[in-house]
Design a protein around this motif. Structure first.
Motif, PDB file in Angstrom:
ATOM      1  N   VAL A   2       0.845  -1.178   0.000  1.00 51.14           N
ATOM      2  CA  VAL A   2       0.000   0.000   0.000  1.00 51.14           C
ATOM      3  C   VAL A   2       0.891   1.242   0.000  1.00 51.14           C
ATOM      4  O   VAL A   2       1.742   1.415   0.871  1.00 51.14           O
ATOM      5  N   LEU A 187      -5.688  -5.338   8.847  1.00 46.46           N
ATOM      6  CA  LEU A 187      -5.573  -4.550   7.623  1.00 46.46           C
ATOM      7  C   LEU A 187      -4.404  -3.576   7.664  1.00 46.46           C
ATOM      8  O   LEU A 187      -3.819  -3.258   6.613  1.00 46.46           O
ATOM      9  N   THR A 188      -4.077  -3.082   8.839  1.00 44.24           N
ATOM     10  CA  THR A 188      -3.016  -2.078   8.949  1.00 44.24           C
ATOM     11  C   THR A 188      -1.648  -2.684   9.224  1.00 44.24           C
ATOM     12  O   THR A 188      -0.672  -1.939   9.401  1.00 44.24           O
ATOM     13  N   TYR A 260      -8.920   1.848   3.278  1.00 40.96           N
ATOM     14  CA  TYR A 260      -9.582   0.560   3.485  1.00 40.96           C
ATOM     15  C   TYR A 260      -9.635  -0.229   2.176  1.00 40.96           C
ATOM     16  O   TYR A 260      -9.337  -1.428   2.155  1.00 40.96           O
ATOM     17  N   THR A 263      -6.147  -1.582   1.354  1.00 45.90           N
ATOM     18  CA  THR A 263      -5.684  -2.687   2.197  1.00 45.90           C
ATOM     19  C   THR A 263      -6.556  -3.922   2.025  1.00 45.90           C
ATOM     20  O   THR A 263      -6.073  -5.051   2.136  1.00 45.90           O
ATOM     21  N   ARG A 264      -7.818  -3.724   1.712  1.00 45.42           N
ATOM     22  CA  ARG A 264      -8.749  -4.841   1.601  1.00 45.42           C
ATOM     23  C   ARG A 264      -8.428  -5.739   0.413  1.00 45.42           C
ATOM     24  O   ARG A 264      -8.655  -6.952   0.462  1.00 45.42           O
ATOM     25  N   GLY A 266      -5.447  -6.213  -0.630  1.00 42.92           N
ATOM     26  CA  GLY A 266      -4.091  -6.700  -0.455  1.00 42.92           C
ATOM     27  C   GLY A 266      -4.054  -8.009   0.297  1.00 42.92           C
ATOM     28  O   GLY A 266      -5.052  -8.731   0.410  1.00 42.92           O
TER      29      GLY A 266
END
Length: 277
Positions: A2, A187-188, A260, A263-264, A266
């Motif tokens: 990201v 996600l992070t 979001y 990352t979603r 990924g």
């Protein structure tokens, strides 16, 4: 991987395409309630239990509207096919679960502040003393503990806040309650420090813009209206600051939605249906 630059590019695209709609929602749900709350506080005050109760009710309504607005803006910014009525419905459907999870997060953050309050109480601090302008006398040990603990708390809180950056977007897009916390952490993962960098930059720019808007408006209208219009000048300065805060809240919601999305898709992506309410 990201890249924050790509997320920001998509954020500006959303703002360019849906900026008028997003700004309209923010104006009605963040800016306007804030103006009403400020006007009531300055011109009515809390002299009686009835006015204090009404002031508290206005504050609660304004807070609920702000939460609904953030959820709605995220919904509108996540999927270009989402219409304004659909986004509003998502915001209403996820409002109470979001408030519940938000309160839980706030309580946990608050509990970790208890050692500081305990140390202050041990030094003679109390709400009554604070209202009277009396500061507690701290020993060198107490001052050192509060300073060190406060620094560690600030660092840890910033890191946790970065890991929780997407929990509201998860609440909007996936049928999760407390699980939104764990999902945001997933996600992070791997981009925490980049999110912290964005946080710090956002807070610095917001602080400067907010303060400048209030200061300039206060000076200009102070010169125009004179010293006898102190309440009106304060109100106009607060309105200017509220406009800046509403604009930055809109940008933050769009950025959160786009982060979001990035990352979603990924490695952290999992089964979840957008707007599954």
């Amino acid at each position: 991987m990201v890249r924050m630059g790509d997320v920001w590019d998509r954020t500006t695209d959303v703002l360019s395409g849906r900026g008028r709609t997003l700004a309209g929602i923010a104006a009605l749900a963040i800016f306007l309630p804030g103006v009403v709350r400020t006007a009531y506080s300055l011109y009515v005050g809390k002299d009686t239990p009835a006015t204090a109760l009404l002031g508290g009710l206005i504050a609660i309504i304004a807070s609920l509207a702000a939460v609904w607005c953030q959820l709605t803006l995220i919904a509108l910014s996540t999927d270009p096919a989402t219409t304004e009525p659909q986004a509003g419905a998502v915001g209403r459907a996820r409002l109470l679960p979001t408030i519940g999870v938000g309160l839980l997060i706030g309580i946990v953050f608050g509990l970790f502040l208890l050692p500081i309050f305990i140390a202050l109480v041990g030094a003679g601090w109390s709400p009554e003393a604070m209202q009277a302008g009396q500061m507690p006398t701290l020993s060198s040990g107490q001052a050192g503990f509060i300073g060190l603990y406060g620094l560690l708390y600030a660092i840890l809180a910033l890191w946790v806040a970065a890991r929780l950056a997407l929990w509201t977007a998860v609440m909007v897009n996936e049928r999760l309650g407390i699980g939104a916390i764990r999902r945001s952490f997933a996600l992070t993962r791997g981009i925490t420090w980049r999110i912290i960098g964005v946080f710090v930059l956002y807070l610095v720019v917001l602080g400067i813009s907010f303060s400048a808007a209030r200061a300039v408006t206060g000076v200009v209208f102070g010169l125009i209206l004179g010293i006898g219009a102190k309440a009106t000048v304060g109100f106009l300065a607060a309105v200017a600051g509220g406009a800046v805060a509403a604009a930055f809240s809109t940008v933050a919601a769009v950025f959160t939605a786009q982060l979001y999305v990035a990352t979603r898709v990924g490695p952290a992506a999992s089964a979840g249906t957008p707007f599954d309410v």
